[in-house]
Design an enzyme around this catalytic site. Structure first.
Site, PDB file in Angstrom:
ATOM      1  N   LYS A  54       0.470  -1.160   0.437  1.00 29.21           N
ATOM      2  CA  LYS A  54       0.077   0.489   0.027  1.00 29.21           C
ATOM      3  C   LYS A  54       1.643   1.471  -0.170  1.00 29.21           C
ATOM      4  CE  LYS A  54      -4.187  -2.315   2.032  1.00 29.21           C
ATOM      5  NZ  LYS A  54      -4.263  -3.039   3.429  1.00 29.21           N
ATOM      6  N   GLN A  98      -4.682  -1.326   9.471  1.00 29.49           N
ATOM      7  CA  GLN A  98      -4.925  -2.540   9.205  1.00 29.49           C
ATOM      8  C   GLN A  98      -5.392  -3.529  10.115  1.00 29.49           C
ATOM      9  OE1 GLN A  98      -3.243  -3.500   5.652  1.00 29.49           O
ATOM     10  NE2 GLN A  98      -4.498  -5.582   6.361  1.00 29.49           N
ATOM     11  N   ASP A 121     -11.363   2.979   3.972  1.00 26.66           N
ATOM     12  CA  ASP A 121     -11.274   1.818   3.987  1.00 26.66           C
ATOM     13  C   ASP A 121     -13.176   1.084   3.528  1.00 26.66           C
ATOM     14  OD1 ASP A 121      -9.647  -0.298   3.288  1.00 26.66           O
ATOM     15  OD2 ASP A 121      -9.026  -0.632   6.279  1.00 26.66           O
TER      16      ASP A 121
END
Ligand code: NAD
Length: 300
Positions: A54, A98, A121
């Site tokens: 990422k 994460q 997200d």
């Protein structure tokens, strides 16, 4: 019929190019560089790989990447304090924590402490609600990637019968909402669904997000259907040598490709789209934060 292969790797490259173009314009015309902060707690090897890639791709499209690696023992209060700091940092337009988090941390609490406007997200309860009511939101990256590929292949999805196999909060449910938003007739199938083969055989669009290697055989697929395989499963591959493994999806590729009109491979299908959509969400969040027009084709 032999299915058209939907090349997610190539498609993701076009998404990244679009993002990079928009980032360049934001810098040149507005003096703004979009920034993505990624928070990793602990040293889960798979998470470390995701975070690294990422960060790399964020920088490659010209955005700022801020990585925060915290000790596995980090307290909830310290993690929430960091999120609060990132929420208030004008250089940070997207925040991603994460998952999974170590078990002493409350995942829902942590995710819901992210400013929904920076929740790239799309897991914050506000974004879930906005998506569910058809309002502008941050959309979870994997289903957004699937939607982009479907729109690219079909143009309009209106009136199509779509079956989503899997009802997780990160893939199945938001995928179903997105398909509904594009006027599909949507069925969500799951582990308790009766006669799954029959349900899948009705579908013009099948999205498989289960996590069971090759569980959908070709004879469940309607002739000409579009198959989006989200599953990523590592299985033994003794044919490649002792101890070797390979990746397969939730769909049995060869038999499904013999019936489908189009299909995504694993690897090289949905997988590469996920990070590309994370970058797309970050540039979208940056534009919204600055009251600027959003890039076309990068949102739901
Ligand atoms: P999950 O375990 O949270 O959810 C799986 C879902 O499948 C559940 O809702 C369950 O009801 C359903 N299910 C289980 N067994 C079933 C059965 N026999 N028949 C029908 N449904 C059944 O998984 P997830 O997080 O949604 O991920 C699903 C898969 O997608 C995994 O392989 C994961 O690795 C992959 N994934 C890929 C990406 C990507 O970037 N390509 C992103 C996220 C997840």
């Amino acid at each position: 019929m032999t299915a058209q292969i939907i090349d997610g790797k190539a498609f993701a490259a076009t998404v990244r190019e679009k993002v990079a173009g928009h980032v360049a314009r934001l810098k040149e015309e507005n003096g703004i560089t979009p920034g993505l902060a990624v928070v990793l707690v602990g040293e889960d090897p798979a998470s470390q790989v995701y975070v690294r890639s990422k960060g790399k791709q964020t920088v490659e499209v010209g955005m700022n990447s801020y990585e925060h690696k915290l000790d596995v023992e980090t307290s909830e209060a310290d993690l929430l304090a960091l999120i609060d700091q990132l929420n208030n940092d004008p250089q940070v337009h997207g925040i991603l924590v994460q998952l999974p988090l170590p078990s002493h941390l409350n995942e829902d609490l942590v995710i819901n402490s992210i400013d929904p406007a920076k929740d790239v997200d799309g897991f914050h309860i506000s974004n879930v609600g906005l998506l569910g009511t058809g309002q502008k939101s941050m959309v979870p990256c994997t289903p957004l990637g699937c939607l982009m590929m479907l729109r690219d292949h079909h143009g309009s999805l209106s009136g199509m019968d779509a079956v989503v196999i899997g009802r997780s909060n990160i893939v199945g449910k938001p995928m179903a909402q997105l398909l509904l938003g594009d006027s599909c007739t949507v069925t969500i199938a799951h582990s308790r669904t009766k006669d799954l083969p029959d349900v899948v055989r009705r579908a013009d669009i099948v999205v498989a997000a289960v996590g069971r290697p090759e569980m959908v055989p070709g004879d469940w697929i309607k002739e000409g259907a579009t198959v989006i395989d989200v599953g990523i499963n590592r299985i033994d591959a003794p044919e490649k040598g002792e101890g070797k493994t390979r990746l397969v999806g939730d769909v049995h590729f060869e038999s499904a490709a013999a019936r489908a009109g189009a299909i995504t491979p694993v690897p090289g299908g949905v997988g590469p789209m996920t990070i590309a959509c994370l970058l797309a969400n970050t540039v979208t969040a940056c534009c919204r934060a600055n009251g600027l027009a959003e890039p076309d084709g990068l949102t739901a």
